[in-house]
Scaffold this active site. Structure first.
Site, PDB file in Angstrom:
ATOM      1  N   ASP A 171       4.735  -2.655  -1.852  1.00 12.42           N
ATOM      2  CA  ASP A 171       3.446  -2.178  -2.352  1.00 12.42           C
ATOM      3  C   ASP A 171       3.677  -0.818  -3.010  1.00 12.42           C
ATOM      4  O   ASP A 171       3.861   0.182  -2.322  1.00 12.42           O
ATOM      5  CB  ASP A 171       2.432  -2.029  -1.203  1.00 12.42           C
ATOM      6  CG  ASP A 171       1.963  -3.385  -0.664  1.00 12.42           C
ATOM      7  OD1 ASP A 171       2.694  -4.384  -0.839  1.00 12.42           O
ATOM      8  OD2 ASP A 171       0.864  -3.438  -0.080  1.00 12.42           O
ATOM      9  N   LYS A 234      -3.489  -4.398  -6.418  1.00 11.27           N
ATOM     10  CA  LYS A 234      -4.079  -3.994  -5.150  1.00 11.27           C
ATOM     11  C   LYS A 234      -5.003  -2.811  -5.393  1.00 11.27           C
ATOM     12  O   LYS A 234      -4.685  -1.932  -6.191  1.00 11.27           O
ATOM     13  CB  LYS A 234      -2.940  -3.641  -4.174  1.00 11.27           C
ATOM     14  CG  LYS A 234      -3.374  -3.081  -2.840  1.00 11.27           C
ATOM     15  CD  LYS A 234      -2.151  -2.907  -1.915  1.00 11.27           C
ATOM     16  CE  LYS A 234      -2.476  -2.068  -0.694  1.00 11.27           C
ATOM     17  NZ  LYS A 234      -1.297  -1.787   0.143  1.00 11.27           N
ATOM     18  N   LYS A 270      -5.180  -7.886  -4.023  1.00  6.83           N
ATOM     19  CA  LYS A 270      -5.244  -7.437  -2.631  1.00  6.83           C
ATOM     20  C   LYS A 270      -6.264  -6.321  -2.528  1.00  6.83           C
ATOM     21  O   LYS A 270      -6.207  -5.346  -3.285  1.00  6.83           O
ATOM     22  CB  LYS A 270      -3.865  -6.948  -2.165  1.00  6.83           C
ATOM     23  CG  LYS A 270      -3.880  -6.358  -0.745  1.00  6.83           C
ATOM     24  CD  LYS A 270      -2.464  -6.065  -0.242  1.00  6.83           C
ATOM     25  CE  LYS A 270      -2.493  -5.266   1.062  1.00  6.83           C
ATOM     26  NZ  LYS A 270      -1.136  -4.895   1.527  1.00  6.83           N
TER      27      LYS A 270
END
Lengths: 334, 478
Positions: A171, A234, A270
């Protein structure tokens, strides 16, 4: 006489919209130069704030009952990236999180494992070890998470370190300073560099939408991430408020839908930060269902970055089965 | 993975339906003197909900007489601040009984509970609250130092927003000091009768509000009655013209809110995803039974295909079915007559060369239903581009230049509403200046607020409802 009064702002380039957003368009062209990239991003159809919030609000009134709710709770559990990102994290905490990730509710074997456990790079090895033999992935936040304020070499080293320790997913955060000052190419380069280092590892690109100010920026940042090769976009690090919101998720879902239409590549979304209740999770799933459709209703298409959410999902699950609420202490707390 | 929402029906036991309803005259329910009765039907199931009185001439006379008496003896002389108290009370009672009103509205009209719960009923309460605030401030409304009410108002309302239209009519009339005789639509009288109960509950003096149910004949009696000082009508242009002819030469005041063929204009720089929502909200909201519906999509040709593709994709997510299900987006068509009209006009469009696309949703076996439909290849001369369909049918036209958009939008006998979608604010203002319509929305559609005036020009009628302007229709400003 009318058209002559219209003065288009320089570089708006919306006439390119149909050309660049049709299936099969050559998106490599838009990355050919800084100017092309800027022109493409600012030429994306705008996002109207009022309309976006109305739509997200309207979808959040959907009423999810009985079987549909149970199905959604199951799906939501399978979409959780169980997360701990504290300076005070210990090996013990991560191990207990991993045990929870494998088997969220020992009393109810029908509850599936979550998608992943998300930790800082230094704890990847611990997580990897604890999760050996399970389907649960290990995700690491890297690239000078959460601020992204470090040199390129440091960021890439961070990613390598996490990967060497066994991370399956990375991430990363984008350079918001560069993005907000309009240096789109720099942001894109960095994402591509991380992508390259990642190899086969799953790359999620954190936009930190709470710092991006407008939905137009959220959309542009999402496109940048997708152009750079992200597997997921995300919303947030969870360290900045506001974190994930329904309208932001809606804008990102529309972006991945459009990107899929043009390129055929499916990018996931996400949402992370502040999602604590099963009810909120269900609202996001409705958004997914009615914006991008069932192809994204899968852990490969949508994820929740959360920690306390999992227990509320379990509580609601038990309630659906027993028709009464159980105590919070009936579930382990991390 | 496929995810099917389970049924989520709104419980209907909150509503206590009586087998039959009388007329609400002089503060009480009574049987008609010389009237008959009619049945009101749930359009989603074809089940009869109740028998409702149809007022005859003597009944209408009783109602007007009661309204006159109340005007002279109680409501007219009452200070504005006292009238305001009653209106605030009605508004609060509407909020308290909101769920009951919403369920009844959905049963009688066929609209989704989501809309009656989240749009109709909250707006009804908001309207009463708004005009309650005006009742003691009329001298500051800009109509002179002591504006006078008109007297007895005869108000005839349609079936598409039954209770909301009642509120639009009653609230400003009562705030200004008039008394009212309201005639709800033939197919949707029930919420107005529940409002009558609320009016009793609020202790509004007898005769201030009278509700005479019935069909067109009852409406005609009301329009022709000598004791009425003002007629306010919302409905079709055809009936509106007949009313205007009937009151010509009398001292009756008149406001008309009639049909429309709203243009929803989408420029190539529009915020496209929100424009799609706006198009959906413009024509598929309330099954298209909206006088200000954006029934003509006028889209710039460079993005026309993309917009239509996206619109089709979006329409497939609309959920048609049981209006009481909380997840239903598209409810039932209000009556078989209206369904016939929609079917006939749509067929005429195809005969004239338009291409039809309907959402492939399953229609229930019982009840009156029409799927969300798009007609493309429509030209200005087609009936579907000129006549009001009043159903979930969108006619799509394209334009190349801004001037073409303006002339196409204005090329209609109506002039109620229009929408403009563009990221350029100056263009919205310029378009608003050019478009001949009473209401113009910028980057949105079908949004209502009690403080914002609403009404048409040309064949869409005259007079304004809502806002300070809405008071003018019920004050003697000459």
């Amino acid at each position: 006489m009318v058209t002559s009064t219209r003065v288009e702002p320089a570089g708006s380039g919306y006439a390119q919209w149909p050309a660049m957003l049709v299936p099969g368009a050559q998106l490599s062209e838009v990355m050919a130069s800084e100017a092309m990239l800027r022109r493409f991003l600012s030429g994306l159809p705008g996002v109207d704030q009022v309309g976006t919030e109305l739509r997200a609000g309207a979808l959040s009134t959907r009423s999810i009952k009985s079987d549909a709710k149970l199905w959604a709770l199951d799906m939501a559990v399978r979409m959780v990236d169980l997360t701990t990102l504290e300076g005070a994290d210990t090996d013990g905490k991560v191990m207990s999180l991993c045990a929870k990730a494998r088997r969220p509710d020992p009393a109810n074997p029908s509850v599936p494992a979550v998608a992943a456990v998300c930790v800082y790079p230094d704890l990847v090895a611990v997580a990897k070890d604890s999760l050996a033999g399970s389907t649960v992935q290990v995700a690491a936040v890297a690239t000078a998470f959460p601020s992204g304020r470090a040199g390129r070499q440091v960021k890439l080293a961070d990613v390598r370190w996490a990967l060497e320790a066994g991370a399956d997913e990375i991430d990363m955060v984008i350079d918001r300073g560069a993005f907000l000052s309009g240096r789109y190419n720099m942001v894109l380069d960095e994402i591509r560099a991380v992508r390259e280092v990642c190899g086969a590892a799953h790359l999620k690109v954190i936009l930190e939408t709470g710092e991006l100010e407008t939905y137009d920026n959220v959309k542009r940042a999402a496109w940048l991430a997708m152009l750079g090769g992200a597997d997921f976009v995300k919303t947030s690090t969870g360290k900045v408020s506001p974190a994930a919101t329904l309208p932001v998720a809606l804008v990102m879902l529309e972006a991945v839908r459009d990107f899929h239409e043009v390129t055929g590549r499916r990018v996931g979304v996400k949402v992370a930060g502040g999602i604590r209740k099963a009810k909120d999770a269900l609202r996001y799933l409705v958004l997914v269902n009615e914006t991008v459709g069932e192809a994204w209703l899968d852990p490969s298409g949508f994820r929740f970055g959360a920690s306390s959410l999992l227990n509320d999902l379990l509580m609601q699950w038990t309630k659906q089965q027993l028709h009464c609420y159980v105590r919070p202490d009936d579930f382990s707390q991390e | 993975m496929h995810w099917e929402y389970a049924p989520a029906p709104q419980a209907q036991d909150i509503v206590e339906l009586r087998p039959s309803y009388g007329l609400f005259i002089d503060g009480e329910f009574s049987d008609p003197d010389d009237g008959t009765s009619l049945e009101t039907v749930n359009p989603a199931t074809e089940q009869v909900l109740a028998r409702v009185a149809a007022a005859g001439p003597r009944d209408v006379d009783r109602a007007v007489t009661a309204a006159r008496r109340a005007y002279q003896q109680t409501w007219g002389p009452m200070p504005g601040r006292e009238r305001a108290k009653y209106l605030f009370r009605i508004a609060r009672l509407v909020q308290e009984r909101a769920r009951e009103l919403a369920v009844l509205e959905t049963l009688d009209n066929g609209k989704p509970i989501r809309e009656s719960r989240d749009m109709d009923i909250p707006l009804v309460a908001a309207h009463f609250f708004y005009y309650a605030g005006w009742a003691d401030k009329l001298e500051y409304a800009g109509f002179g130092p002591s504006p006078r009410p008109l007297g007895v108002a005869g108000q005839i309302i349609p079936w598409n927003f039954p209770l909301l239209m009642a509120a639009w009519k009653l609230a400003p009339a009562l705030a200004a000091g008039n008394t009212c005789v309201l005639k709800p639509a033939e197919t949707t009288p029930l919420t107005a009768l529940l409002l009558a109960e609320i009016i009793q509950q609020a202790d509004v003096p007898p005769g201030v509000v009278n509700i005479v149910t019935g069909d067109g004949l009852t409406g005609e009696e009301l329009v022709l009655h000598d004791g009425v000082d003002k007629i306010a009508f919302t409905g079709s242009t055809e009936v509106g013209k007949r009313i205007q002819r009937a009151v010509a030469g009398t001292s009756k005041h008149l406001t008309l809110e009639l049909g429309g063929k709203g243009a929803n204009i989408v420029f190539e720089d529009a915020p496209i995803d929100q424009a799609i929502e706006g198009i959906v909200n413009g024509i598929y909201f309330n099954q298209g039974h909206v006088c200000c519906a954006g029934s003509r999509l006028i889209v710039q040709e460079s993005i026309a295909d993309a917009v239509i593709d996206r619109l089709k994709r979006r329409l497939q997510t609309l959920r048609l079915g049981d209006p009481l299900d909380k997840n239903t987006d598209i409810g039932a068509i209000n009556s078989p007559g209206q369904l016939d009209k929609i079917t006939e006009l749509t067929a005429s469009g195809i005969r004239e060369g338009a291409e039809r696309w309907s959402s492939p949703c399953a229609l229930p076996d019982r009840g009156y239903w029409f799927p969300p439909t798009i007609l493309t290849r429509v030209s200005q001369s087609h009936r579907v581009a000129r006549e009001e369909i009043f159903g979930p049918v969108l006619s799509v036209l394209t334009f190349r230049t801004t001037q073409e958009a303006v002339s196409k939008a204005n090329n209609t006998p109506y002039g109620l509403s229009a929408g403009v979608w563009t990221e350029k604010g100056s263009r919205i203002l310029w378009m608003a200046d050019q478009l001949r319509a009473g209401v113009i929305w910028g980057n949105t559609y079908n949004r209502f607020d009690p403080s914002s005036p609403f009404g048409g020009i040309r064949e869409s009628g005259f007079g304004r409802e809502g806002g300070r302007h809405g008071l003018e229709a019920y004050l003697d400003v000459r």
